[in-house]
Write an enzyme that holds these catalytic residues in place. Structure first.
Site, short mmCIF file in Angstrom:
data_model
loop_
_atom_site.label_atom_id
_atom_site.label_comp_id
_atom_site.label_asym_id
_atom_site.label_seq_id
_atom_site.Cartn_x
_atom_site.Cartn_y
_atom_site.Cartn_z
N GLU A 101 0.85 -1.18 0.00
CA GLU A 101 0.00 0.00 0.00
C GLU A 101 0.89 1.25 0.00
OE1 GLU A 101 -3.81 1.47 2.65
OE2 GLU A 101 -2.06 0.66 3.70
N LYS A 106 -10.25 -0.31 -1.92
CA LYS A 106 -10.30 -0.65 -0.50
C LYS A 106 -11.68 -0.40 0.10
CE LYS A 106 -7.63 0.36 3.74
NZ LYS A 106 -6.56 1.24 4.26
N CYS A 118 -4.61 -3.65 3.55
CA CYS A 118 -4.33 -3.14 4.90
C CYS A 118 -5.47 -3.38 5.90
CB CYS A 118 -3.94 -1.67 4.82
SG CYS A 118 -3.03 -1.06 6.27
#
Length: 318
Positions: A76, A151, A194
């Site tokens: 990321e 995301k 993440c």
């Protein structure tokens, strides 16, 4: 100058190219007669200097390809990590911009697959709302964008005692949906980013749709990484019986932000196969044996033992 260490294990072959790697377990040694595609999982220290970041990532990709990798995973924020909301937004680009175009050219030139684990993509209404997506891009060895996952879970967390205050939703749009796992040279890869790591529903959904490998490119804070990074990655591997590949940011990006590092590779039994450590950029090179996925699921058929969805919601009706 990176050093290379080769370890042959019961489920995979591991090559490591960085000074701080440490083995995590005693492995049973054997030679495999069947060559398997090699993958590289990278660790970088991005700043707001996009050109320097590209140069560093390009070198890792070239080194990985030279050592035989067919797919390379970047973390990321591989493109940059800004020091403020304004800088983060001003440096963002579209999927047709310069940064992605350069990685497309790199993938085509080297004939390597790339997982670009968290690109600052300008939103579809950029001109009116000035917000971005955090986008995970898969590029194949022909230089084609195969899929883009945006995301889903945004990191809005206040931990005063840990001196953590981040509100990703202030400038980021949550992705609208998951994307189907992608067939790659190393297996079928399910995509997260993440903070998605903290939501097992996501990993289980990807597993149900055929994922053999899960990937969580990340920029974990030092405090949350020390507390939760490894245990969460191992949990996702154990519950889905997938390999988990987690490229990570490491070190100090600017005066207000540092990342935990510890790029990890975990097998379907939950064993940590490689760890980049928490100090420097580098990579773990792993030859994944998908038979480990099959045998783990065969010997402990968790998915067959899972009850239907209604069963788990039945408690809500009581």
């Amino acid at each position: 100058m990176f050093t290379t260490r080769r370890i042959l294990g019961s489920s995979a072959k591991y090559l490591v190219s960085f000074p701080v790697w440490k083995p995590r377990a005693q492995l049973h040694y054997r030679m495999s007669s069947v060559p398997r595609p090699l993958t590289a999982v990278c660790q970088v220290m991005a700043t707001s200097d996009k050109e320097a970041n590209f140069t560093a990532c390009k070198q890792l990709v070239e080194d990985a390809k030279e050592q035989g990798a067919s797919m390379v995973f970047l973390p990321e924020g591989f493109d940059y990590i800004g020091s403020s909301r304004e800088e983060t937004l001003s440096l963002s680009e579209s999927l047709t911009g310069d940064i992605v175009s350069r990685y497309i050219q790199l993938a085509r030139k080297l004939e390597v697959w790339l997982s670009l684990g968290g690109f600052h993509e300008r939103g579809h209404d950029w001109e009116t709302d000035r917000r971005i997506y955090n986008s995970h891009i898969i590029i194949n060895d022909k230089g084609e964008i195969v899929t883009v996952y945006r995301k889903s879970h945004l990191f809005d967390v206040e931990l005063p005692e840990k001196r953590i205050s981040l509100k990703e939703s202030a400038f980021t749009i949550p992705g609208p949906s998951l994307v189907s796992p992608v067939q790659t040279p190393i297996g079928k890869v399910g995509l997260g980013i993440c903070y998605d790591l903290r939501f097992p529903e996501l990993s289980l959904a990807l597993q149900r749709h055929g994922a053999e490998i899960l990937t969580y490119p990340s920029a974990f804070t030092v405090a949350t990484g020390a507390a939760h990074w490894e245990v969460l990655l191992r949990a996702r591997a154990i519950e889905t019986q997938c390999f988990v590949l987690a490229a990570a940011q490491v070190g100090r990006h600017h005066e207000k932000r540092s990342s935990y590092g510890h790029t990890l590779v975990v097998d379907p039994w939950g064993e940590v196969l490689g760890d980049c450590g928490g100090e420097k950029p580098g990579m773990v090179l792993v030859e994944i044996d998908l038979e480990k996925v099959s045998s783990t699921r065969r010997n402990m058929p968790v998915q067959q033992h899972r009850r239907d969805t209604g069963f788990y919601h039945s408690l809500e009706k009581i």
